[in-house]
Scaffold this motif. Structure first.
Motif, PDB file in Angstrom:
ATOM      1  N   THR A  44       0.831  -1.207   0.000  1.00  0.00           N
ATOM      2  CA  THR A  44       0.000   0.000   0.000  1.00  0.00           C
ATOM      3  C   THR A  44       0.868   1.262   0.000  1.00  0.00           C
ATOM      4  N   ILE A  45       1.976   1.238   0.755  1.00  0.00           N
ATOM      5  CA  ILE A  45       2.879   2.398   0.788  1.00  0.00           C
ATOM      6  C   ILE A  45       3.388   2.696  -0.629  1.00  0.00           C
ATOM      7  N   ILE A  46       3.790   1.628  -1.348  1.00  0.00           N
ATOM      8  CA  ILE A  46       4.299   1.810  -2.721  1.00  0.00           C
ATOM      9  C   ILE A  46       3.186   2.364  -3.610  1.00  0.00           C
ATOM     10  N   GLU A  47       1.994   1.781  -3.495  1.00  0.00           N
ATOM     11  CA  GLU A  47       0.857   2.231  -4.315  1.00  0.00           C
ATOM     12  C   GLU A  47       0.555   3.715  -4.062  1.00  0.00           C
ATOM     13  N   ASP A  48       0.482   4.107  -2.788  1.00  0.00           N
ATOM     14  CA  ASP A  48       0.183   5.508  -2.442  1.00  0.00           C
ATOM     15  C   ASP A  48       1.273   6.436  -2.958  1.00  0.00           C
ATOM     16  N   ALA A  49       2.531   6.022  -2.780  1.00  0.00           N
ATOM     17  CA  ALA A  49       3.640   6.884  -3.195  1.00  0.00           C
ATOM     18  C   ALA A  49       3.617   7.097  -4.703  1.00  0.00           C
ATOM     19  N   VAL A  50       3.411   6.005  -5.454  1.00  0.00           N
ATOM     20  CA  VAL A  50       3.419   6.109  -6.914  1.00  0.00           C
ATOM     21  C   VAL A  50       2.215   6.928  -7.396  1.00  0.00           C
ATOM     22  N   ALA A  51       1.088   6.851  -6.657  1.00  0.00           N
ATOM     23  CA  ALA A  51      -0.088   7.655  -7.008  1.00  0.00           C
ATOM     24  C   ALA A  51       0.092   9.112  -6.581  1.00  0.00           C
ATOM     25  N   GLY A  52       1.192   9.417  -5.900  1.00  0.00           N
ATOM     26  CA  GLY A  52       1.461  10.798  -5.477  1.00  0.00           C
ATOM     27  C   GLY A  52       0.746  11.204  -4.197  1.00  0.00           C
ATOM     28  N   GLN A  71       0.309   5.342   6.318  1.00  0.00           N
ATOM     29  CA  GLN A  71       0.407   3.875   6.285  1.00  0.00           C
ATOM     30  C   GLN A  71       1.715   3.405   6.946  1.00  0.00           C
ATOM     31  N   ALA A  72       2.825   4.076   6.609  1.00  0.00           N
ATOM     32  CA  ALA A  72       4.119   3.693   7.185  1.00  0.00           C
ATOM     33  C   ALA A  72       4.099   3.891   8.701  1.00  0.00           C
ATOM     34  N   ARG A  73       3.553   5.025   9.140  1.00  0.00           N
ATOM     35  CA  ARG A  73       3.501   5.316  10.584  1.00  0.00           C
ATOM     36  C   ARG A  73       2.686   4.264  11.319  1.00  0.00           C
ATOM     37  N   SER A  74       1.602   3.790  10.678  1.00  0.00           N
ATOM     38  CA  SER A  74       0.722   2.812  11.342  1.00  0.00           C
ATOM     39  C   SER A  74       1.443   1.480  11.561  1.00  0.00           C
ATOM     40  N   MET A  75       2.580   1.294  10.882  1.00  0.00           N
ATOM     41  CA  MET A  75       3.342   0.055  11.035  1.00  0.00           C
ATOM     42  C   MET A  75       4.589   0.274  11.895  1.00  0.00           C
ATOM     43  N   GLY A  76       4.674   1.441  12.529  1.00  0.00           N
ATOM     44  CA  GLY A  76       5.850   1.810  13.324  1.00  0.00           C
ATOM     45  C   GLY A  76       5.853   1.209  14.719  1.00  0.00           C
ATOM     46  N   MET A  77       6.714   1.750  15.566  1.00  0.00           N
ATOM     47  CA  MET A  77       6.908   1.240  16.930  1.00  0.00           C
ATOM     48  C   MET A  77       5.599   1.163  17.712  1.00  0.00           C
ATOM     49  N   ASP A 128       8.847  12.460  -2.733  1.00  0.00           N
ATOM     50  CA  ASP A 128       9.215  12.123  -4.106  1.00  0.00           C
ATOM     51  C   ASP A 128       9.034  10.614  -4.290  1.00  0.00           C
ATOM     52  N   PRO A 129       8.066  10.208  -5.151  1.00  0.00           N
ATOM     53  CA  PRO A 129       7.724   8.785  -5.300  1.00  0.00           C
ATOM     54  C   PRO A 129       8.937   7.886  -5.509  1.00  0.00           C
ATOM     55  N   LEU A 130       9.844   8.292  -6.410  1.00  0.00           N
ATOM     56  CA  LEU A 130      10.984   7.435  -6.718  1.00  0.00           C
ATOM     57  C   LEU A 130      11.875   7.223  -5.492  1.00  0.00           C
ATOM     58  N   LYS A 131      12.084   8.310  -4.746  1.00  0.00           N
ATOM     59  CA  LYS A 131      12.912   8.205  -3.531  1.00  0.00           C
ATOM     60  C   LYS A 131      12.227   7.317  -2.488  1.00  0.00           C
ATOM     61  N   VAL A 132      10.907   7.440  -2.407  1.00  0.00           N
ATOM     62  CA  VAL A 132      10.172   6.640  -1.419  1.00  0.00           C
ATOM     63  C   VAL A 132      10.245   5.162  -1.783  1.00  0.00           C
ATOM     64  N   VAL A 133      10.047   4.846  -3.066  1.00  0.00           N
ATOM     65  CA  VAL A 133      10.110   3.445  -3.498  1.00  0.00           C
ATOM     66  C   VAL A 133      11.513   2.886  -3.240  1.00  0.00           C
ATOM     67  N   ASP A 134      12.539   3.708  -3.492  1.00  0.00           N
ATOM     68  CA  ASP A 134      13.919   3.288  -3.222  1.00  0.00           C
ATOM     69  C   ASP A 134      14.099   2.978  -1.734  1.00  0.00           C
ATOM     70  N   GLU A 135      13.518   3.842  -0.892  1.00  0.00           N
ATOM     71  CA  GLU A 135      13.617   3.658   0.563  1.00  0.00           C
ATOM     72  C   GLU A 135      12.882   2.380   1.004  1.00  0.00           C
ATOM     73  N   VAL A 136      11.721   2.127   0.369  1.00  0.00           N
ATOM     74  CA  VAL A 136      10.970   0.903   0.705  1.00  0.00           C
ATOM     75  C   VAL A 136      11.800  -0.323   0.327  1.00  0.00           C
ATOM     76  N   SER A 137      12.474  -0.267  -0.824  1.00  0.00           N
ATOM     77  CA  SER A 137      13.268  -1.431  -1.238  1.00  0.00           C
ATOM     78  C   SER A 137      14.421  -1.656  -0.259  1.00  0.00           C
ATOM     79  N   THR A 138      14.988  -0.580   0.267  1.00  0.00           N
ATOM     80  CA  THR A 138      16.046  -0.722   1.284  1.00  0.00           C
ATOM     81  C   THR A 138      15.469  -1.330   2.561  1.00  0.00           C
TER      82      THR A 138
END
Ligand code: HEC
Length: 162
Positions: free
Chosen positions: A65-73, A81-87, A127-137
């Motif tokens: 979902t994070i990837i989908e939202d990021a790519v959709a801008g 979504q990312a925060r909801s999966m945090g500590m 920035d979608p591309l940076k976010v997707v890169d971060e998700v892959s890391t």
């Protein structure tokens, strides 16, 4: 030192060794056995195993979902979504915690921390591309844990995979 004193010390030593071995088992090793493919099996009850696997499927869907939202801008949705999966979402049944090895628990907590970091990153870098890169890391952590562990069932005959 008299004889009683010596016995007292020996008993204290035996107790300390016993406690050390117990804490090693409970805190460090968890309830684990080696598996034939080189991974470590964590032995859980069928219900506990289903619970952890269900959490895993939710993590997969959340990450997607994070990837989908990021790519959709929609950076706000991705951050949320990312925060909801945090500590704040890190919780586990005590019975399961007792069976997990220390390394597995720190990998799991590390992942929750990384989702908080990802939420911060998205807020600072919309920035979608940076976010997707971060998700892959971030997903390197999924791969690392899956390479090291599997979930087995307590008392299962073929648990060693041999
Ligand atoms: C702390 C260790 C750990 C981390 C980190 C981790 N997993 Fe898992 N995951 C496991 C284990 C162990 C299994 C069970 C594998 C097995 O028994 O072969 C599993 C299974 C799964 C499954 C299969 C669920 C099912 O119903 O069979 C999915 C999907 C999954 N993980 C997704 C993820 C994703 C996505 C991430 C990262 C965002 C992740 N996991 C991070 C340990 C981890």
């Amino acid at each position: 030192m008299n004889a009683m004193g010596k016995i007292g010390w020996i008993l204290a030593l035996i107790l300390a060794i016993g406690l050390g071995a117990m804490s090693y088992t409970f805190l460090v090793k968890g309830q684990t056995v080696p598996y034939a493919d080189g991974r470590t099996s964590i032995l859980l009850s069928p219900d506990e195993r289903n619970q952890v696997l269900g959490e895993m499927r939710a993590v997969l869907e959340g990450t997607r979902t994070i990837i989908e939202d990021a790519v959709a801008g929609d950076m706000q949705a991705a951050e949320k979504q990312a925060r909801s999966m945090g500590m704040a979402a890190a919780k586990q049944d005590t019975a399961i915690i007792a069976k997990l090895p220390l390394d597995f628990k720190s990998l799991g907590l590390g992942l929750h921390g990384s989702f908080d970091d990802l939420a911060d990153f998205i807020a600072e870098n919309p920035d979608p591309l940076k976010v997707v890169d971060e998700v892959s890391t971030l997903m390197v952590q999924c791969v690392a844990c899956h390479d090291a562990y599997r979930l087995g069932i307590e008392g299962e005959a073929d648990i060693s995979g041999e």
